[in-house]
Motif scaffolding. Structure first.
Motif, mmCIF file in Angstrom:
data_model
loop_
_atom_site.group_PDB
_atom_site.id
_atom_site.type_symbol
_atom_site.label_atom_id
_atom_site.label_comp_id
_atom_site.label_asym_id
_atom_site.label_seq_id
_atom_site.Cartn_x
_atom_site.Cartn_y
_atom_site.Cartn_z
ATOM 1 N N THR A 71 -54.011 -3.827 -4.670
ATOM 2 C CA THR A 71 -55.101 -3.104 -4.440
ATOM 3 C C THR A 71 -56.582 -4.015 -4.362
ATOM 4 O O THR A 71 -57.147 -4.858 -4.538
ATOM 5 N N LEU A 72 -57.612 -2.659 -3.292
ATOM 6 C CA LEU A 72 -58.610 -4.109 -3.216
ATOM 7 C C LEU A 72 -59.216 -4.764 -4.358
ATOM 8 O O LEU A 72 -59.592 -5.827 -4.104
ATOM 9 N N ALA A 73 -59.140 -3.773 -5.968
ATOM 10 C CA ALA A 73 -60.191 -4.106 -6.775
ATOM 11 C C ALA A 73 -59.459 -5.016 -7.522
ATOM 12 O O ALA A 73 -60.469 -5.378 -8.406
ATOM 13 N N ASP A 74 -57.813 -5.796 -7.228
ATOM 14 C CA ASP A 74 -57.650 -6.817 -7.416
ATOM 15 C C ASP A 74 -57.926 -8.206 -6.865
ATOM 16 O O ASP A 74 -58.016 -9.167 -6.962
ATOM 17 N N VAL A 75 -58.423 -8.058 -5.764
ATOM 18 C CA VAL A 75 -58.633 -9.007 -4.682
ATOM 19 C C VAL A 75 -60.524 -9.627 -5.731
ATOM 20 O O VAL A 75 -61.533 -8.927 -5.265
ATOM 21 N N LYS A 76 -60.337 -10.488 -6.966
ATOM 22 C CA LYS A 76 -61.897 -10.274 -7.068
ATOM 23 C C LYS A 76 -62.300 -11.882 -7.445
ATOM 24 O O LYS A 76 -61.520 -12.743 -7.370
ATOM 25 N N PRO A 77 -63.323 -12.845 -7.511
ATOM 26 C CA PRO A 77 -63.418 -13.771 -8.033
ATOM 27 C C PRO A 77 -63.105 -14.586 -9.100
ATOM 28 O O PRO A 77 -62.759 -13.695 -9.941
ATOM 29 N N GLY A 78 -62.274 -15.512 -8.599
ATOM 30 C CA GLY A 78 -61.310 -16.440 -9.795
ATOM 31 C C GLY A 78 -59.538 -15.957 -9.244
ATOM 32 O O GLY A 78 -59.365 -16.557 -10.227
ATOM 33 N N ALA A 79 -59.758 -15.019 -8.562
ATOM 34 C CA ALA A 79 -58.149 -15.032 -8.026
ATOM 35 C C ALA A 79 -58.065 -15.687 -7.606
ATOM 36 O O ALA A 79 -59.218 -16.407 -6.581
ATOM 37 N N PHE A 80 -56.855 -16.271 -7.377
ATOM 38 C CA PHE A 80 -55.954 -17.213 -6.310
ATOM 39 C C PHE A 80 -55.213 -16.167 -6.141
ATOM 40 O O PHE A 80 -54.067 -15.725 -6.293
ATOM 41 N N ILE A 81 -55.270 -16.233 -4.095
ATOM 42 C CA ILE A 81 -55.135 -15.982 -3.284
ATOM 43 C C ILE A 81 -54.588 -16.643 -1.625
ATOM 44 O O ILE A 81 -54.840 -17.740 -1.882
ATOM 45 N N GLY A 82 -53.155 -15.925 -1.355
ATOM 46 C CA GLY A 82 -53.468 -15.754 -0.067
ATOM 47 C C GLY A 82 -53.756 -15.089 0.958
ATOM 48 O O GLY A 82 -53.092 -13.738 0.642
ATOM 49 N N VAL A 83 -54.030 -15.377 1.731
ATOM 50 C CA VAL A 83 -54.142 -14.223 3.084
ATOM 51 C C VAL A 83 -53.073 -15.514 4.785
ATOM 52 O O VAL A 83 -54.434 -16.506 5.158
ATOM 53 N N ALA A 84 -53.152 -14.193 4.981
ATOM 54 C CA ALA A 84 -52.629 -14.470 6.307
ATOM 55 C C ALA A 84 -53.559 -13.793 7.504
ATOM 56 O O ALA A 84 -54.179 -13.187 6.895
ATOM 57 N N ALA A 85 -54.583 -14.418 7.995
ATOM 58 C CA ALA A 85 -55.510 -13.783 9.082
ATOM 59 C C ALA A 85 -55.784 -14.626 10.224
ATOM 60 O O ALA A 85 -54.706 -15.288 10.567
ATOM 61 N N LEU A 86 -56.274 -14.088 11.362
ATOM 62 C CA LEU A 86 -56.709 -14.156 12.583
ATOM 63 C C LEU A 86 -57.658 -14.494 12.660
ATOM 64 O O LEU A 86 -59.463 -13.711 12.280
ATOM 65 N N PRO A 87 -58.138 -15.590 14.375
ATOM 66 C CA PRO A 87 -59.460 -16.163 14.113
ATOM 67 C C PRO A 87 -60.403 -14.680 13.674
ATOM 68 O O PRO A 87 -59.996 -13.460 15.561
ATOM 69 N N GLY A 88 -61.642 -14.839 13.732
ATOM 70 C CA GLY A 88 -62.696 -13.085 13.800
ATOM 71 C C GLY A 88 -63.856 -13.767 14.342
ATOM 72 O O GLY A 88 -63.973 -14.733 14.958
ATOM 73 N N GLU A 89 -64.829 -13.064 14.051
ATOM 74 C CA GLU A 89 -66.005 -13.976 14.619
ATOM 75 C C GLU A 89 -66.899 -14.783 14.003
ATOM 76 O O GLU A 89 -66.629 -14.919 12.677
ATOM 77 N N GLY A 90 -67.948 -15.101 14.542
ATOM 78 C CA GLY A 90 -68.827 -16.328 14.138
ATOM 79 C C GLY A 90 -67.945 -17.111 12.954
ATOM 80 O O GLY A 90 -68.734 -17.592 12.116
ATOM 81 N N GLY A 91 -67.200 -17.942 13.227
ATOM 82 C CA GLY A 91 -66.137 -18.433 12.360
ATOM 83 C C GLY A 91 -65.597 -18.317 11.583
ATOM 84 O O GLY A 91 -64.434 -18.377 10.633
ATOM 85 N N GLU A 92 -65.279 -16.684 10.952
ATOM 86 C CA GLU A 92 -64.597 -16.001 9.969
ATOM 87 C C GLU A 92 -63.218 -15.481 10.623
ATOM 88 O O GLU A 92 -62.818 -15.748 11.989
ATOM 89 N N LEU A 93 -62.987 -15.092 9.620
ATOM 90 C CA LEU A 93 -60.716 -15.175 9.311
ATOM 91 C C LEU A 93 -60.645 -13.060 9.301
ATOM 92 O O LEU A 93 -61.858 -13.181 8.756
ATOM 93 N N GLY A 147 -62.297 -27.913 1.479
ATOM 94 C CA GLY A 147 -62.718 -27.004 1.858
ATOM 95 C C GLY A 147 -63.063 -25.674 1.921
ATOM 96 O O GLY A 147 -62.171 -25.410 1.055
ATOM 97 N N GLU A 148 -62.761 -24.711 2.425
ATOM 98 C CA GLU A 148 -63.270 -23.345 2.003
ATOM 99 C C GLU A 148 -63.211 -23.021 3.225
ATOM 100 O O GLU A 148 -63.013 -23.101 4.271
ATOM 101 N N GLN A 149 -62.779 -21.230 3.631
ATOM 102 C CA GLN A 149 -62.918 -20.658 5.145
ATOM 103 C C GLN A 149 -63.707 -19.134 4.331
ATOM 104 O O GLN A 149 -63.296 -18.607 2.740
ATOM 105 N N THR A 150 -63.908 -18.700 5.495
ATOM 106 C CA THR A 150 -65.277 -17.468 5.040
ATOM 107 C C THR A 150 -64.162 -15.971 5.584
ATOM 108 O O THR A 150 -63.762 -16.245 6.975
ATOM 109 N N ILE A 151 -63.240 -14.705 5.127
ATOM 110 C CA ILE A 151 -62.166 -13.902 5.513
ATOM 111 C C ILE A 151 -62.678 -12.493 5.099
ATOM 112 O O ILE A 151 -63.442 -12.574 3.942
ATOM 113 N N VAL A 152 -62.843 -12.247 5.968
ATOM 114 C CA VAL A 152 -62.842 -10.470 6.260
ATOM 115 C C VAL A 152 -62.373 -9.385 5.762
ATOM 116 O O VAL A 152 -60.882 -10.254 6.908
#
Length: 204
Positions: A71-93, A147-152
């Protein structure tokens, strides 16, 4: 811990190692549904999401991972995750899916790279260093070495976790992702197979 090590080895073989040795057969992925399992369990007849028939070969070294709901509640700071994403607005994913690694798998495939889920898609594996919630869904800062990525993450984004699996999880109707060496006839010698638990379709 042994079962977690098996999951780690399987995940590394499946989706987070970009290539085999230079002279080895090319690596291929099959996102598919199991239609048949041979009597000896060594071969799967599958139909890909694109409607193609394909054969997946299994062997004693093939590893299996169950993909389970999270669930979204499991997506919290400190968790190690993988995210498939597409380009978003303003350089975000914009996240297409999120998978949460067990702690024993922290560091698996760390980094940012192109991915094959959709044209222009990417894969980011890293640590959630920040989460900012908004009505449109949380905005994650995913950090990795260099590096880092900002992901919505939209509230409807599929979110899953991993558990150890086994060959007997492969039954007709199961949704899978198999990855391994592609043979000349188009079949795949699977190094690892993700299997959706209880009808779940692996979203990655």
């Amino acid at each position: 811990m042994n079962t977690l090590r098996i999951v780690l080895a399987a995940a590394s073989a499946l989706a987070f190692v970009p290539a085999l040795a230079q002279n080895a057969p090319p690596v291929a992925s099959a996102r598919a549904t199991v239609e048949t399992v041979s009597a000896d369990g060594a071969n799967l007849g599958v139909r890909t999401r694109g409607g193609e028939e394909r054969t997946i070969h299994l062997n004693s070294k093939t590893r299996f991972i169950l993909v389970v709901p999270a669930t979204l509640a499991d997506v919290k700071p400190g968790a190690f995750i993988g995210v498939a994403a597409l380009p978003g607005e303003g350089g975000e994913l914009k996240a297409m899916e999120v998978h949460i690694f067990p702690e024993a798998m922290r560091g698996t495939g760390e980094g940012f790279r192109p991915f094959d889920l959709a044209p222009g898609s990417s894969m980011t594996n890293g640590n959630i260093s920040a989460r900012v919630d908004a009505t449109s869904g949380p905005k994650l800062t995913v950090s990795y070495k260099g590096g880092e990525q900002t992901i919505v993450v939209d509230p409807k984004t599929p979110i899953v976790g991993f558990e150890p699996g086994a060959a007997n999880d492969l039954k007709p109707g199961a949704a899978i992702i198999a990855r391994g060496a592609r043979q000349d006839d188009g079949s795949i010698d699977a190094a690892a197979v993700l299997v959706g638990k209880d009808g779940l379709v692996p979203p990655m």
